[in-house]
Design a protein around this motif. Structure first.
Motif, PDB file in Angstrom:
ATOM      1  N   LEU A 145     -48.987  36.075  51.963  1.00  0.00           N
ATOM      2  CA  LEU A 145     -48.911  35.838  53.225  1.00  0.00           C
ATOM      3  C   LEU A 145     -48.798  34.429  53.597  1.00  0.00           C
ATOM      4  O   LEU A 145     -47.744  33.839  54.466  1.00  0.00           O
ATOM      5  CB  LEU A 145     -50.098  36.471  53.983  1.00  0.00           C
ATOM      6  N   GLY A 146     -49.752  33.543  53.217  1.00  0.00           N
ATOM      7  CA  GLY A 146     -49.394  32.194  53.278  1.00  0.00           C
ATOM      8  C   GLY A 146     -48.410  31.514  52.910  1.00  0.00           C
ATOM      9  O   GLY A 146     -47.696  30.560  53.464  1.00  0.00           O
ATOM     10  N   LEU A 147     -47.809  32.100  51.626  1.00  0.00           N
ATOM     11  CA  LEU A 147     -46.516  31.313  50.964  1.00  0.00           C
ATOM     12  C   LEU A 147     -45.416  31.761  51.843  1.00  0.00           C
ATOM     13  O   LEU A 147     -44.316  31.157  51.767  1.00  0.00           O
ATOM     14  CB  LEU A 147     -46.464  31.872  49.445  1.00  0.00           C
ATOM     15  N   ILE A 148     -45.428  32.900  52.752  1.00  0.00           N
ATOM     16  CA  ILE A 148     -44.294  33.302  53.597  1.00  0.00           C
ATOM     17  C   ILE A 148     -43.759  32.392  54.524  1.00  0.00           C
ATOM     18  O   ILE A 148     -42.632  31.877  54.657  1.00  0.00           O
ATOM     19  CB  ILE A 148     -44.604  34.777  54.133  1.00  0.00           C
ATOM     20  N   PHE A 149     -44.845  31.527  55.026  1.00  0.00           N
ATOM     21  CA  PHE A 149     -44.638  30.485  56.409  1.00  0.00           C
ATOM     22  C   PHE A 149     -43.622  29.423  55.531  1.00  0.00           C
ATOM     23  O   PHE A 149     -42.317  29.225  56.193  1.00  0.00           O
ATOM     24  CB  PHE A 149     -45.715  30.197  56.866  1.00  0.00           C
ATOM     25  N   VAL A 192     -35.530  44.714  54.016  1.00  0.00           N
ATOM     26  CA  VAL A 192     -34.372  45.467  53.215  1.00  0.00           C
ATOM     27  C   VAL A 192     -34.966  45.360  51.413  1.00  0.00           C
ATOM     28  O   VAL A 192     -35.047  46.216  50.962  1.00  0.00           O
ATOM     29  CB  VAL A 192     -33.094  45.181  53.319  1.00  0.00           C
ATOM     30  N   GLY A 193     -35.201  44.235  51.169  1.00  0.00           N
ATOM     31  CA  GLY A 193     -35.630  43.824  49.892  1.00  0.00           C
ATOM     32  C   GLY A 193     -36.940  44.621  49.538  1.00  0.00           C
ATOM     33  O   GLY A 193     -36.978  45.420  48.669  1.00  0.00           O
ATOM     34  N   SER A 194     -37.981  44.632  50.411  1.00  0.00           N
ATOM     35  CA  SER A 194     -39.208  45.301  50.084  1.00  0.00           C
ATOM     36  C   SER A 194     -38.868  46.836  50.116  1.00  0.00           C
ATOM     37  O   SER A 194     -39.555  47.344  49.648  1.00  0.00           O
ATOM     38  CB  SER A 194     -40.309  44.928  51.267  1.00  0.00           C
ATOM     39  N   GLY A 195     -38.337  47.275  51.213  1.00  0.00           N
ATOM     40  CA  GLY A 195     -37.927  48.821  51.223  1.00  0.00           C
ATOM     41  C   GLY A 195     -37.267  49.275  49.997  1.00  0.00           C
ATOM     42  O   GLY A 195     -37.650  50.314  49.696  1.00  0.00           O
ATOM     43  N   GLY A 218     -34.363  33.275  48.141  1.00  0.00           N
ATOM     44  CA  GLY A 218     -34.360  34.315  48.636  1.00  0.00           C
ATOM     45  C   GLY A 218     -34.655  35.504  47.618  1.00  0.00           C
ATOM     46  O   GLY A 218     -35.321  36.309  47.747  1.00  0.00           O
ATOM     47  N   ALA A 219     -34.390  34.998  46.314  1.00  0.00           N
ATOM     48  CA  ALA A 219     -34.876  35.922  44.989  1.00  0.00           C
ATOM     49  C   ALA A 219     -36.336  36.114  44.963  1.00  0.00           C
ATOM     50  O   ALA A 219     -36.872  36.969  44.771  1.00  0.00           O
ATOM     51  CB  ALA A 219     -34.081  35.687  44.085  1.00  0.00           C
ATOM     52  N   VAL A 220     -36.870  34.841  45.211  1.00  0.00           N
ATOM     53  CA  VAL A 220     -38.298  34.880  44.982  1.00  0.00           C
ATOM     54  C   VAL A 220     -39.183  35.395  46.106  1.00  0.00           C
ATOM     55  O   VAL A 220     -40.129  36.074  45.963  1.00  0.00           O
ATOM     56  CB  VAL A 220     -38.779  33.258  44.818  1.00  0.00           C
ATOM     57  N   GLN A 221     -38.342  35.231  47.589  1.00  0.00           N
ATOM     58  CA  GLN A 221     -38.945  35.641  48.432  1.00  0.00           C
ATOM     59  C   GLN A 221     -38.930  37.396  48.386  1.00  0.00           C
ATOM     60  O   GLN A 221     -39.793  38.061  48.643  1.00  0.00           O
ATOM     61  CB  GLN A 221     -38.362  35.412  49.817  1.00  0.00           C
ATOM     62  N   LEU A 222     -38.038  37.942  47.990  1.00  0.00           N
ATOM     63  CA  LEU A 222     -37.872  39.445  47.627  1.00  0.00           C
ATOM     64  C   LEU A 222     -38.977  40.064  46.786  1.00  0.00           C
ATOM     65  O   LEU A 222     -39.540  40.801  47.080  1.00  0.00           O
ATOM     66  CB  LEU A 222     -36.571  39.928  47.101  1.00  0.00           C
ATOM     67  N   VAL A 223     -39.222  39.477  45.691  1.00  0.00           N
ATOM     68  CA  VAL A 223     -40.100  39.707  44.689  1.00  0.00           C
ATOM     69  C   VAL A 223     -41.613  39.661  45.415  1.00  0.00           C
ATOM     70  O   VAL A 223     -42.385  40.571  45.215  1.00  0.00           O
ATOM     71  CB  VAL A 223     -40.150  38.942  43.411  1.00  0.00           C
ATOM     72  N   LEU A 224     -42.029  38.494  45.929  1.00  0.00           N
ATOM     73  CA  LEU A 224     -43.393  38.040  46.393  1.00  0.00           C
ATOM     74  C   LEU A 224     -43.349  39.344  47.706  1.00  0.00           C
ATOM     75  O   LEU A 224     -44.542  39.651  47.797  1.00  0.00           O
ATOM     76  CB  LEU A 224     -43.425  36.689  47.107  1.00  0.00           C
ATOM     77  N   SER A 225     -42.233  39.474  48.373  1.00  0.00           N
ATOM     78  CA  SER A 225     -42.478  40.391  49.632  1.00  0.00           C
ATOM     79  C   SER A 225     -42.819  41.871  49.091  1.00  0.00           C
ATOM     80  O   SER A 225     -43.716  42.568  49.693  1.00  0.00           O
ATOM     81  CB  SER A 225     -41.137  40.683  50.370  1.00  0.00           C
TER      82      SER A 225
END
Length: 293
Positions: A15-19, A41-44, A219-226
């Motif tokens: 959560l903290g890395l999202i910001f 959409v990536g998480s879904g 964006g790719a990193v955020q999708l994996v982390l999400s």
């Protein structure tokens, strides 16, 4: 994994890395609503395997998709839009601090709903964390003029309210027989549909989505982390309950503050760091309470 303490720490760190990641994306030209859509959409899609297995069958838990829509709107769409819209104006660290207010909001709503009262140590952890959060918010005035950002600060204060409502709703309305991964996937997919509709009727329409190409690796990193974040979030909701889950805000705030300083060059005064230290003490009480359970 069904152990509350590791889930709390994993979910809080992610959560903290999202910001800060969201702030970088927005400053690179990606509209907040598009970044929020990318995460949804990536998480879904990434967590959709249990949903695919149910296709063609009639054993959907009662109220499954209603739950997904409400959970997605209250817990995902509204707070995330506020997060990514506020981060460039208030700083990633300060927006992260708004999540530290969600435990108190969640506790108040859970008591009003007649849910189980936390232990004395857990209440002490929430109280200590809240004191630290107040000091953190007050510390904001050390580095920036508050008057110019009053509107955005007021909007950001709605973040913990939506989070608290989502925490309580997910706990009370969890469909019987539904798993954490399929609920996480369904909630994000319905969020993505709502966000796509909003993008389509906005000024620039769907053309805004191509702006994600400005930050392909991010964006790719955020999708994996999400994907990991939402799976852990719903698992923590099931094993820890709404009040315990809400304390990911304390962990997330500390991580966002550190990430903002280390990666983005944000600077904060002594009052902010004092508040952060007190928040960490509150986290320690929370972990101790869970260990006793």
């Amino acid at each position: 994994m069904n152990r509350p303490i590791p889930l709390l720490l994993i979910t809080g760190v992610l959560l903290g890395l999202i910001f800060p990641m969201g702030r970088v994306a927005v400053e690179s030209g990606v509209p907040p609503i598009v970044w929020t859509f990318l995460i949804a959409v990536g998480s879904g899609v990434g967590l959709s395997l249990p949903l695919i297995r149910r296709l063609g069958r009639r054993d959907w838990p009662r109220g499954f998709w209603i739950y997904a829509v409400i959970s997605g709107l209250v817990s995902n769409v509204l707070p995330n839009l506020l997060v990514f819209a506020s981060a460039p104006r208030l700083g990633a660290g300060h927006v992260g601090l708004m999540f530290t207010l969600s435990p108190v909001c969640t506790l108040a709503l859970s008591l009003a709903a007649g849910m189980r009262r936390p232990s004395g140590i857990a209440l002490a952890g929430i109280a200590i964390g809240f004191i630290g959060a107040v000091i953190l918010v007050l510390g904001k005035g050390e580095t920036r003029p508050v008057a110019a950002e009053t509107l955005w600060l007021a909007l950001a204060l709605l973040i913990p309210v939506f989070l608290a409502l989502g925490n309580i709703y997910r706990g009370l309305a969890w469909p019987t027989g539904a798993g954490a991964m399929e609920l996480a996937s369904a909630s994000n997919l319905t969020s993505a549909i709502m966000l796509l509709a909003a993008i389509a009727i906005s000024g620039e329409g769907l053309a805004q989505i191509v702006s994600v190409a400005n930050v392909p690796m991010l964006g790719a990193v955020q999708l994996v982390l999400s994907c990991v974040y939402y799976l852990a979030l719903f698992a923590l909701q099931r094993v820890g309950g709404p009040v315990y889950l809400s304390q990911i805000g304390y962990v997330g705030a500390a991580v966002a503050l550190a990430a903002g300083v280390i990666a983005l060059g944000e600077r904060y005064g002594a009052l902010t760091w004092t508040g952060a230290t007190i928040v960490l003490v509150g986290i320690g009480f929370t972990i101790r309470a869970q260990m006793r359970r």
